[in-house]
Design a protein around this motif. Structure first.
Motif, mmCIF file in Angstrom:
data_model
loop_
_atom_site.group_PDB
_atom_site.id
_atom_site.type_symbol
_atom_site.label_atom_id
_atom_site.label_comp_id
_atom_site.label_asym_id
_atom_site.label_seq_id
_atom_site.Cartn_x
_atom_site.Cartn_y
_atom_site.Cartn_z
ATOM 1 N N PHE A 1 0.832 -1.207 0.000
ATOM 2 C CA PHE A 1 0.000 0.000 0.000
ATOM 3 C C PHE A 1 0.867 1.257 0.000
ATOM 4 O O PHE A 1 0.535 2.256 -0.652
ATOM 5 N N ASP A 2 1.984 1.208 0.704
ATOM 6 C CA ASP A 2 2.917 2.330 0.710
ATOM 7 C C ASP A 2 3.528 2.529 -0.679
ATOM 8 O O ASP A 2 3.666 3.654 -1.161
ATOM 9 N N ALA B 1 2.087 1.694 -3.540
ATOM 10 C CA ALA B 1 1.030 2.249 -4.397
ATOM 11 C C ALA B 1 0.852 3.739 -4.145
ATOM 12 O O ALA B 1 0.704 4.524 -5.088
ATOM 13 N N LYS B 2 0.889 4.151 -2.887
ATOM 14 C CA LYS B 2 0.743 5.570 -2.558
ATOM 15 C C LYS B 2 1.929 6.377 -3.091
ATOM 16 O O LYS B 2 1.762 7.481 -3.600
ATOM 17 N N THR B 3 3.124 5.806 -2.982
ATOM 18 C CA THR B 3 4.322 6.490 -3.486
ATOM 19 C C THR B 3 4.233 6.689 -4.990
ATOM 20 O O THR B 3 4.553 7.767 -5.501
ATOM 21 N N LEU C 1 11.162 1.848 1.333
ATOM 22 C CA LEU C 1 9.831 1.615 1.875
ATOM 23 C C LEU C 1 9.926 0.711 3.105
ATOM 24 O O LEU C 1 10.454 -0.398 3.045
ATOM 25 N N GLU D 1 1.468 6.825 -6.721
ATOM 26 C CA GLU D 1 0.395 7.800 -6.948
ATOM 27 C C GLU D 1 0.879 9.222 -6.690
ATOM 28 O O GLU D 1 0.589 10.138 -7.459
ATOM 29 N N ASP D 2 1.631 9.420 -5.623
ATOM 30 C CA ASP D 2 2.109 10.762 -5.270
ATOM 31 C C ASP D 2 3.215 11.257 -6.194
ATOM 32 O O ASP D 2 3.225 12.415 -6.585
ATOM 33 N N ASP D 3 4.159 10.371 -6.532
ATOM 34 C CA ASP D 3 5.340 10.782 -7.299
ATOM 35 C C ASP D 3 5.244 10.463 -8.786
ATOM 36 O O ASP D 3 6.051 10.935 -9.565
#
Length: 146
Positions: free
Chosen positions: A28-29, A31-33, A48, A35-37
């Motif tokens: 999940f981290d 995927a968020k990374t 991570l 999405e953000d970057d």
């Protein structure tokens, strides 16, 4: 030695749960990374926390499995060595699945499923030794007097 064996087997089973939690966190981290970057490279992935903890947990788990095998030779309980060897075998298989999954990601499914086998066999190993070699708790109880 029984206490060490039972403690180690239960620690292995609990560590598998920890492994599942941290890999989920890592994914999940990741995927968020992304999405953000918008992208990710190898150095970002190595930073991570969840993925790093999963790798560390794998090393700790391997040490515990080897300790379980060593303890099994000194417990003098029927089935202790056999179950420690089974735990060792499914753990080796877990490593094989992990290594192959980096080339064939679908094998990661087997890695995830086999984690259940590691936890289950470790739990059974601990139960067998804690009941003195009985495979069921009822078998460990003395027969009622007539």
């Amino acid at each position: 030695m029984r206490t060490a064996y039972v403690f180690t087997s239960r620690a292995i089973a609990l560590l598998v749960l920890f492994q599942a939690a941290v890999i989920a966190f890592g994914v999940f981290d990741l995927a968020k990374t992304v999405e953000d970057d918008g992208s990710i490279d190898k150095s970002t992935a190595e930073d991570l926390v969840g993925l790093s903890l999963h790798g560390i947990g794998a090393m700790v788990l391997s040490v515990l499995v080897i300790l379980l095998l060593i303890f099994s030779f000194f417990t003098k309980v029927p089935g202790a060595v056999r179950w420690a060897l089974i735990v060792f075998g499914v753990t080796v298989l877990q490593w094989v699945f992990a290594i192959v999954a980096f080339s064939v990601p679908a094998i990661g499914l087997l890695h995830g499923l086999n984690a259940f086998a590691v936890a289950a066999t470790a739990g059974i190993a601990g139960r067998v030794v804690s009941t003195g070699g009985a495979t069921t708790p009822a078998a460990a109880e003395p027969a009622p007097a007539a």
